[in-house]
Design a protein around this motif. Structure first.
Motif, PDB file in Angstrom:
ATOM      1  N   GLN A   3      -0.484  -2.299  -5.964  1.00 17.43           N
ATOM      2  CA  GLN A   3       0.673  -1.925  -5.172  1.00 17.43           C
ATOM      3  C   GLN A   3       1.054  -0.466  -5.426  1.00 17.43           C
ATOM      4  OE1 GLN A   3       4.115  -4.359  -5.865  1.00 17.43           O
ATOM      5  NE2 GLN A   3       5.250  -3.436  -4.192  1.00 17.43           N
ATOM      6  N   VAL A   6      -1.246   1.878  -3.351  1.00 14.26           N
ATOM      7  CA  VAL A   6      -0.916   1.827  -1.929  1.00 14.26           C
ATOM      8  C   VAL A   6       0.312   2.699  -1.657  1.00 14.26           C
ATOM      9  CG1 VAL A   6      -0.108   0.318  -0.065  1.00 14.26           C
ATOM     10  CG2 VAL A   6      -1.952  -0.441  -1.575  1.00 14.26           C
ATOM     11  N   GLN A   7       1.294   2.642  -2.533  1.00 14.47           N
ATOM     12  CA  GLN A   7       2.499   3.444  -2.362  1.00 14.47           C
ATOM     13  C   GLN A   7       2.176   4.942  -2.459  1.00 14.47           C
ATOM     14  OE1 GLN A   7       5.164   1.888  -5.327  1.00 14.47           O
ATOM     15  NE2 GLN A   7       6.025   0.342  -3.934  1.00 14.47           N
TER      16      GLN A   7
END
Length: 150
Positions: A3, A6-7
């Motif tokens: 995650q 992706v950020q």
């Protein structure tokens, strides 16, 4: 991908998208002129060369040594549309290697920074046909220079 990755990728893509319009926005912005990006100006033209003197001193850079150029004439220099240099037309009565007259031959010379860097025999569609020519005084061939030395 985690995650966090992706950020970071989304953040970088967003920043790249926002910055991609900066160049376009700057030209239309309501900023003072001092803060806008200035367009590059074209290079200044060289001063027109003295084609008569140049050809007279470097006749061998236009004609081959065995061609015995006579009645050398030049046109006025014109700005070369492909750059910052100049072009001119050069005409002379030439002789073949075996001594047979070749008649009047015309060449286009390309001048950059006060030196002839290229020459080409003109074609029928060249504008050298319509140019006005002036005689070159003191044009001395390389062969005549060799014969004049003691």
């Amino acid at each position: 991908m985690g995650q966090g990755q992706v950020q970071v990728a989304a953040l970088l893509a967003g920043a790249a998208f926002m910055l991609s319009g900066c160049g376009l926005a700057d030209s239309h912005a309501v900023w003072p002129e001092a803060l806008k990006v200035k367009a590059t100006e074209p290079a200044p033209l060289e001063t027109p060369p003295d084609v008569k003197r140049l050809v007279a001193s470097k006749l061998d850079s236009v004609f081959t040594a065995g061609s015995q150029p006579a009645h050398v004439r030049v046109s006025t220099p014109l700005h070369d549309p492909r750059g910052t240099g100049w072009t001119a037309c050069v005409r002379a009565e030439l002789t073949s290697v075996i001594g047979k007259p070749l008649g009047t031959q015309t060449y286009r010379v390309f001048i950059h920074e006060g030196a002839i860097f290229d020459r080409r025999q003109v074609e029928t569609d060249d504008n050298c046909v319509t140019e006005t020519y002036e005689p070159v005084e003191g044009a001395v061939t390389a062969e005549a220079q060799r014969n004049a030395k003691p």
